[in-house]
Design a protein around this motif. Structure first.
Motif, mmCIF file in Angstrom:
data_model
loop_
_atom_site.group_PDB
_atom_site.id
_atom_site.type_symbol
_atom_site.label_atom_id
_atom_site.label_comp_id
_atom_site.label_asym_id
_atom_site.label_seq_id
_atom_site.Cartn_x
_atom_site.Cartn_y
_atom_site.Cartn_z
ATOM 1 N N GLN A 193 41.054 53.695 41.372
ATOM 2 C CA GLN A 193 42.181 53.075 40.700
ATOM 3 C C GLN A 193 42.218 51.650 41.230
ATOM 4 O O GLN A 193 42.407 50.853 40.178
ATOM 5 N N ARG A 194 42.011 51.149 42.312
ATOM 6 C CA ARG A 194 42.139 50.062 42.619
ATOM 7 C C ARG A 194 41.081 48.837 41.974
ATOM 8 O O ARG A 194 41.239 47.852 41.391
ATOM 9 N N ILE B 196 27.963 58.698 45.865
ATOM 10 C CA ILE B 196 28.541 57.597 46.769
ATOM 11 C C ILE B 196 29.962 57.070 46.515
ATOM 12 O O ILE B 196 30.747 57.065 47.551
ATOM 13 N N ASP B 197 30.332 57.134 45.421
ATOM 14 C CA ASP B 197 31.655 56.773 44.974
ATOM 15 C C ASP B 197 32.725 57.974 45.910
ATOM 16 O O ASP B 197 33.784 57.675 46.385
ATOM 17 N N ALA B 198 32.191 59.134 45.914
ATOM 18 C CA ALA B 198 32.985 60.493 46.302
ATOM 19 C C ALA B 198 33.095 60.164 48.017
ATOM 20 O O ALA B 198 34.213 60.865 48.365
ATOM 21 N N ASP C 163 40.992 45.589 34.817
ATOM 22 C CA ASP C 163 42.068 45.447 33.842
ATOM 23 C C ASP C 163 42.598 44.018 33.565
ATOM 24 O O ASP C 163 43.115 43.522 32.793
ATOM 25 N N ARG C 164 42.597 43.447 35.004
ATOM 26 C CA ARG C 164 43.239 41.973 35.147
ATOM 27 C C ARG C 164 42.161 40.835 34.944
ATOM 28 O O ARG C 164 42.459 39.704 34.886
ATOM 29 N N GLY C 165 40.741 41.337 34.648
ATOM 30 C CA GLY C 165 39.801 40.279 34.706
ATOM 31 C C GLY C 165 39.756 39.668 35.902
ATOM 32 O O GLY C 165 39.031 38.677 36.129
ATOM 33 N N VAL C 166 39.949 40.236 37.252
ATOM 34 C CA VAL C 166 39.742 39.789 38.509
ATOM 35 C C VAL C 166 38.614 40.364 39.170
ATOM 36 O O VAL C 166 38.453 41.667 39.079
ATOM 37 N N VAL C 167 37.737 39.490 39.382
ATOM 38 C CA VAL C 167 36.392 40.137 40.052
ATOM 39 C C VAL C 167 36.701 40.602 41.356
ATOM 40 O O VAL C 167 37.260 39.848 42.302
ATOM 41 N N LEU C 168 36.376 41.999 41.960
ATOM 42 C CA LEU C 168 36.458 42.285 43.028
ATOM 43 C C LEU C 168 35.199 42.003 44.098
ATOM 44 O O LEU C 168 34.048 42.062 43.655
ATOM 45 N N GLU C 169 35.491 41.158 45.358
ATOM 46 C CA GLU C 169 34.538 40.836 45.992
ATOM 47 C C GLU C 169 34.662 41.628 47.423
ATOM 48 O O GLU C 169 35.962 41.598 48.000
ATOM 49 N N GLY C 170 33.840 42.280 47.908
ATOM 50 C CA GLY C 170 33.989 43.466 49.077
ATOM 51 C C GLY C 170 33.462 42.471 50.344
ATOM 52 O O GLY C 170 32.435 41.741 50.391
#
Length: 262
Positions: A173-174, A256-258, A180-187
């Protein structure tokens, strides 16, 4: 690793951000300089630092020593949230320490203690971007509602949100909320928050003849999530960069997602 073939993600303003970066948290002094030099030598072209890391000078020295062209590098630094009112002076100190006239990405390191400071801080980042002191701007450790507050106030989305992330923290979800906001997720902290002996990771690793750590990084890349592993050990720095000779199947990605749902 041929850096020309490295996958990138496109940020606003036609800025290309390599999906693999090198993290420098907790590396200071000569060990920071040596680690960044080793990373650039291993093919990394994206270096992540921050004002509070106290290593921008060493990062800058390593970049100069590498003889790489500035335009071939992607450099991120971060603004401590307690610098409200001193944003410009903080960025100028970062640029001087790094020995460059601009960074590629400037982030608010944490949401400020006083929520009322968040939007003024963000406006100062926008101003710095408009003056070409940074090519892109974003946030770190922000929740989705905290990002929405900035977007609603300024109509300007953070290009990136850098948060703690790994297969074991995977939150579909996150992930979607960022997309949806066009924000790149950086981990960050991909290994610290993973159990590298987990049977799913060891099985996938042996199927590809790689290490579980390499699987964790490849999982980020295949999700188009930026990963910034950190290490001061040359062998590990090289191994973490050597993730472009294999990719994960859709089934492996799902398995892996699981891990995040456990």
């Amino acid at each position: 690793m041929d850096h020309d073939d490295q996958p990138t993600v496109l940020l606003p303003g036609e800025v290309r951000m390599p999906l693999l970066g090198f993290g420098t948290w907790q590396a200071t002094g000569k060990s920071a300089y040596d680690a960044v030099l080793a990373a650039l030598d291993a093919g990394y072209r994206h270096i992540d630092t921050a004002t509070v890391y106290g290593n921008e000078k060493e990062v800058g020295e390593a970049v100069r020593e590498s003889d790489l062209r500035r335009e071939d590098l992607f450099i991120t630094t971060k603004l401590p949230p307690n610098r409200v009112g001193r944003e410009r002076e903080t960025l100028e100190a970062s640029l001087e320490a790094l020995g460059t006239d601009h960074v590629d990405l400037w982030l608010i390191h944490w949401p400020p203690a006083s929520p009322g400071d968040s939007i003024p801080l963000w406006r100062e980042l926008l101003a710095a971007r408009d003056e070409n002191l940074t090519r892109a701007i974003g946030v770190s450790n922000y929740s989705t509602p905290e990002m929405d507050e900035l977007i609603q106030a300024t109509d300007e989305n953070p290009a990136v949100n850098q948060i703690k992330w790994s297969p074991f923290l995977y939150d579909r979800q996150r992930h979607i909320e960022h997309r949806d906001r066009g924000v790149v997720l950086e981990g960050y902290s991909p290994f610290k928050t993973s159990d590298l002996s987990d049977p799913v990771l060891t099985r996938v690793a042996s199927a590809h003849g790689v290490s579980p750590a390499q699987v964790v990084l490849r999982w980020h890349i295949d999700h188009e999530i930026v990963a910034i592993p950190k290490s001061v050990t040359p062998d590990r720095i090289r191994a973490n960069a050597d993730i472009f000779r294999f990719s994960l199947t859709a089934e492996e990605m799902r398995d892996i997602d699981a891990l995040g749902a456990v």
